[in-house]
Scaffold this motif. Structure first.
Motif, PDB file in Angstrom:
ATOM      1  N   ASP A 189      19.607 -48.982 -18.948  1.00 49.24           N
ATOM      2  CA  ASP A 189      18.256 -49.508 -18.771  1.00 49.24           C
ATOM      3  C   ASP A 189      18.132 -50.061 -17.351  1.00 49.24           C
ATOM      4  O   ASP A 189      18.479 -51.219 -17.087  1.00 49.24           O
ATOM      5  CB  ASP A 189      17.991 -50.599 -19.808  1.00 49.24           C
ATOM      6  N   THR A 232      22.212 -51.520 -24.284  1.00 49.17           N
ATOM      7  CA  THR A 232      20.835 -51.180 -24.612  1.00 49.17           C
ATOM      8  C   THR A 232      20.542 -49.761 -24.125  1.00 49.17           C
ATOM      9  O   THR A 232      20.776 -49.442 -22.959  1.00 49.17           O
ATOM     10  CB  THR A 232      19.860 -52.155 -23.943  1.00 49.17           C
ATOM     11  N   PRO A 234      17.582 -47.016 -23.596  1.00 44.26           N
ATOM     12  CA  PRO A 234      16.131 -46.801 -23.612  1.00 44.26           C
ATOM     13  C   PRO A 234      15.734 -45.674 -24.553  1.00 44.26           C
ATOM     14  O   PRO A 234      16.491 -44.697 -24.740  1.00 44.26           O
ATOM     15  CB  PRO A 234      15.815 -46.437 -22.152  1.00 44.26           C
ATOM     16  N   GLU A 235      14.563 -45.775 -25.151  1.00 44.98           N
ATOM     17  CA  GLU A 235      14.084 -44.734 -26.054  1.00 44.98           C
ATOM     18  C   GLU A 235      13.983 -43.389 -25.358  1.00 44.98           C
ATOM     19  O   GLU A 235      14.212 -42.347 -25.978  1.00 44.98           O
ATOM     20  CB  GLU A 235      12.715 -45.137 -26.622  1.00 44.98           C
ATOM     21  N   SER A 236      13.655 -43.396 -24.066  1.00 45.72           N
ATOM     22  CA  SER A 236      13.529 -42.132 -23.334  1.00 45.72           C
ATOM     23  C   SER A 236      14.855 -41.394 -23.265  1.00 45.72           C
ATOM     24  O   SER A 236      14.890 -40.153 -23.301  1.00 45.72           O
ATOM     25  CB  SER A 236      13.003 -42.394 -21.917  1.00 45.72           C
ATOM     26  N   MET A 238      17.400 -41.617 -25.563  1.00 46.45           N
ATOM     27  CA  MET A 238      17.676 -41.071 -26.890  1.00 46.45           C
ATOM     28  C   MET A 238      16.780 -39.871 -27.175  1.00 46.45           C
ATOM     29  O   MET A 238      17.223 -38.880 -27.776  1.00 46.45           O
ATOM     30  CB  MET A 238      17.478 -42.142 -27.953  1.00 46.45           C
ATOM     31  N   ALA A 239      15.513 -39.932 -26.729  1.00 46.84           N
ATOM     32  CA  ALA A 239      14.593 -38.809 -26.956  1.00 46.84           C
ATOM     33  C   ALA A 239      15.049 -37.569 -26.203  1.00 46.84           C
ATOM     34  O   ALA A 239      14.894 -36.449 -26.691  1.00 46.84           O
ATOM     35  CB  ALA A 239      13.181 -39.199 -26.525  1.00 46.84           C
ATOM     36  N   GLU A 242      18.379 -36.214 -28.153  1.00 53.43           N
ATOM     37  CA  GLU A 242      18.258 -35.754 -29.539  1.00 53.43           C
ATOM     38  C   GLU A 242      18.186 -34.232 -29.660  1.00 53.43           C
ATOM     39  O   GLU A 242      18.945 -33.638 -30.439  1.00 53.43           O
ATOM     40  CB  GLU A 242      17.054 -36.417 -30.196  1.00 53.43           C
TER      41      GLU A 242
END
Length: 600
Positions: A189, A232, A234-236, A238-239, A242
């Motif tokens: 992050d 931590t 970031p969602e970006s 993991m997206a 995936e």
């Protein structure tokens, strides 16, 4: 030369980088890490760092490795932790470092010893990292000798409630005690990190901050390490991961791209003057990150330069002790021509362990047995006891291992993650073994040419095929090892290899001396065959020692003389760890027919 002096001389307009390595578990891994560091030294890092196991568990290998690299002109930062360290041990380590010409120390409190949930000092004088810094500064013979670095945790220290203000206060205490620079734990992050740096500067901390960057190597290792470090994500990120999680090459490519973009932001928006690259003893991703930043020449040009600098040499064997004691075994004299370290191996020295899937990598690999950056705690007492309860009889242990197979519990001390989809392919066989009292701790199904993009067994680049031999590992009683040996002689027909060992060092098996069983390999377009999982004597013995230490760790969770501790210690003392491979990978039932067919 001291790191802070090199940073000042380097200049802010030209970012610097350092590399981190850990001492490999095996002599062969140590030897080949020397070759790997030699190749990476052509990229001109400002310094390299060598990690230190808790309580000096890797003391000799850490000092040997640091001594070799320092002697060959690579300024080396030696990690030193407080965990399980008493004053005499600290004094010995400092003297050994000084004798080897090392001028840089990374002083760490360290994580709890394996199996301990809370960190408890062995010596009250070394309770915090600041205590270790202050102690070194208090010694006239070492105060001016060492440039001292300390750790910082932008996402908070794992295992603790994240109180940012308190943690920055502890960081300032370390700097006030005499620290010269800061190296951070890994993070992803960047926004959060830059905000953290601002708060650190507001607290009056002015020493250089070197952010720790770890390029993502594989999806599974990324999940494990971020959990281990409390990072931590970031969602970006993991997206992005995936949809490519089953393609190791795409994950590795993304990891390089992510590291490049992070470092660009850090050095421009954050005006960070340098970064610390955690290599996990691998080399390709680090090279590619620096190429992407245009901070060095291409890997091809670097490699060609190395080829020009070395002529064909005879095979050279270097062990930790001989490397440290003999100057002629320094980096400059190690062959670095790709493939030279592994004559007859199907892949070259720079890329042969690019996809380290599973525990049983090649024991020759410098990355064999990687446990993550700066060590890290194993599964804690609370987590194990909440999942496994209070075993008092052998039947209780059988129930625990069966509950894990049935996903009624999500971990065991031997399996820190839920049962994998791959294991579901052979679940009835694992159940049958466990019900017999042969507690399974490792296995894989036979696979004959599945697509490398297969969601369950695939790995590596797309458009390839992967293969697996069936194998299984379990704990059983000593007399049952006799049964396995007889069965192999009578019914193995040359298709079955096995190892067995116990806590006391007794070893049995039928693998020829020097024999190596490649049990996972892949065939991909435009490249040589990749062997990612190899089981042979060295790797088995290394895992065997760790496996029996886990029984000791588990037993320590219960009070002395309790039924639970007596049971677990008796299992540790009496059982054997067995590993069996069946080489007929085209028959998915071959291993299980061998183990269960009572008729022959």
């Amino acid at each position: 030369m001291k790191l802070v002096e090199k940073i000042k001389a380097h200049g802010a307009s030209n970012p610097f980088y350092t590399f981190e390595f850990f001492p490999p578990r095996t002599d062969q891994g140590f030897e080949n890490l020397i070759s790997r560091i030699s190749r990476l030294s052509a990229l001109n890092p400002l310094a390299i760092s060598i990690t230190w196991g808790a309580g000096g568990s890797t003391k000799e290998r850490s000092l040997d490795l640091a001594g070799v690299t320092q002697a060959d002109g690579l300024d080396t930062i030696l990690h030193l932790t407080c965990t399980n360290m008493e004053q005499g041990m600290v004094d010995d380590a400092l003297k050994a470092a000084k004798d080897r010409g090392i001028q840089n120390i990374l002083a760490l409190r360290g994580d709890p010893p394996r199996g301990e949930e809370e960190w408890t000092p062995v010596d009250a004088r070394f309770t915090h990292g600041a205590d270790l810094v202050a102690y070194i500064r208090s010694l006239p013979e070492y105060s001016s000798q060492f440039c001292i670095g300390v750790a910082a945790y932008p996402d908070g220290h794992t295992g603790q409630l994240h109180d940012e203000r308190a943690e920055i206060g502890l960081l300032k205490a370390k700097v006030d005690a005499g620290a010269d620079f800061i190296v951070t734990q890994l993070f992803y992050d960047v926004d959060g990190f830059l905000q953290w740096v601002g708060k650190v500067r507001e607290a009056g901390i002015t020493v250089p901050i070197i952010p720790g960057i770890m390029p993502i190597q594989t999806y599974s290792s990324f999940l494990r390490l971020t959990k281990l470090c409390g990072t931590t994500v970031p969602e970006s990120v993991m997206a992005a991961l995936e949809p490519i999680r089953t393609d190791d090459q795409l994950v590795k490519d993304y990891g390089v791209q992510l590291a490049v973009s992070m470092i660009r932001r850090l050095t421009t928006e954050g005006k960070i003057s340098g970064v610390h690259l955690c290599t996990l003893n691998l080399e390709k991703s680090v090279q590619r990150v620096l190429e992407g930043l245009k901070w060095t020449g291409s890997s091809e040009s670097v490699h060609n330069k190395l080829i020009e600098e070395v002529s064909a040499q005879n095979e050279l064997t270097v062990t930790p002790s001989s490397a440290a004691s003999s100057a002629k075994h320094g980096l400059a004299n190690i062959p670095v021509v790709e493939g030279a370290a592994f004559r007859g191996e199907p892949t070259n020295a720079a890329t042969w362990d690019d996809f380290p899937n599973g525990r049983f990598g090649d024991f020759k690999s410098p990355a064999f047995g990687s446990s993550g950056p700066w060590g890290g705690p194993a599964i804690g007492r609370t987590e194990v006891m909440s999942q496994c309860g209070h075993p008092r009889r052998l039947d209780d242990l059988t129930r625990i291992f069966l509950d894990y197979l049935h996903s009624k519990i999500l971990i065991t001390p031997f399996s820190p993650a839920p049962l994998s989809p791959e294991s579901l392919m052979i679940l009835p066989h694992l159940e049958r073994l466990t019900q017999r009292g042969w507690w399974t701790v490792g296995s894989q199904p036979a696979v004959d040419g599945k697509s490398s993009s297969d969601a369950v067994v695939g790995w590596g680049p797309r458009a390839g095929y992967v293969f697996q031999k069936g194998f299984v590992e379990f704990f059983c009683a000593a007399d049952e090892v006799d049964v396995i040996e007889r069965r192999t002689l009578e019914r193995g027909n040359g298709w079955v290899h096995w190892f067995a060992g116990n806590k006391d060092g007794e070893f049995r098996g039928n693998v020829p001396q020097g024999g190596r069983n490649a049990v996972t390999w892949g065939v991909f377009p435009g490249q040589e065959i990749a062997q990612t999982t190899i089981i042979e004597r060295e790797s088995f013995l290394s895992w065997k020692d760790e496996a029996f230490s886990i029984w000791s760790e588990w037993a320590s969770f219960y009070r002395p003389q309790s039924e639970e501790r007596k049971l677990l210690e008796s299992v540790r003392d009496e059982r054997w760890l067995v590993s069996i491979v069946h080489h007929d990978y085209r028959n998915p039932n071959a291993l299980w027919t061998f183990l269960f067919d009572e008729t022959g």
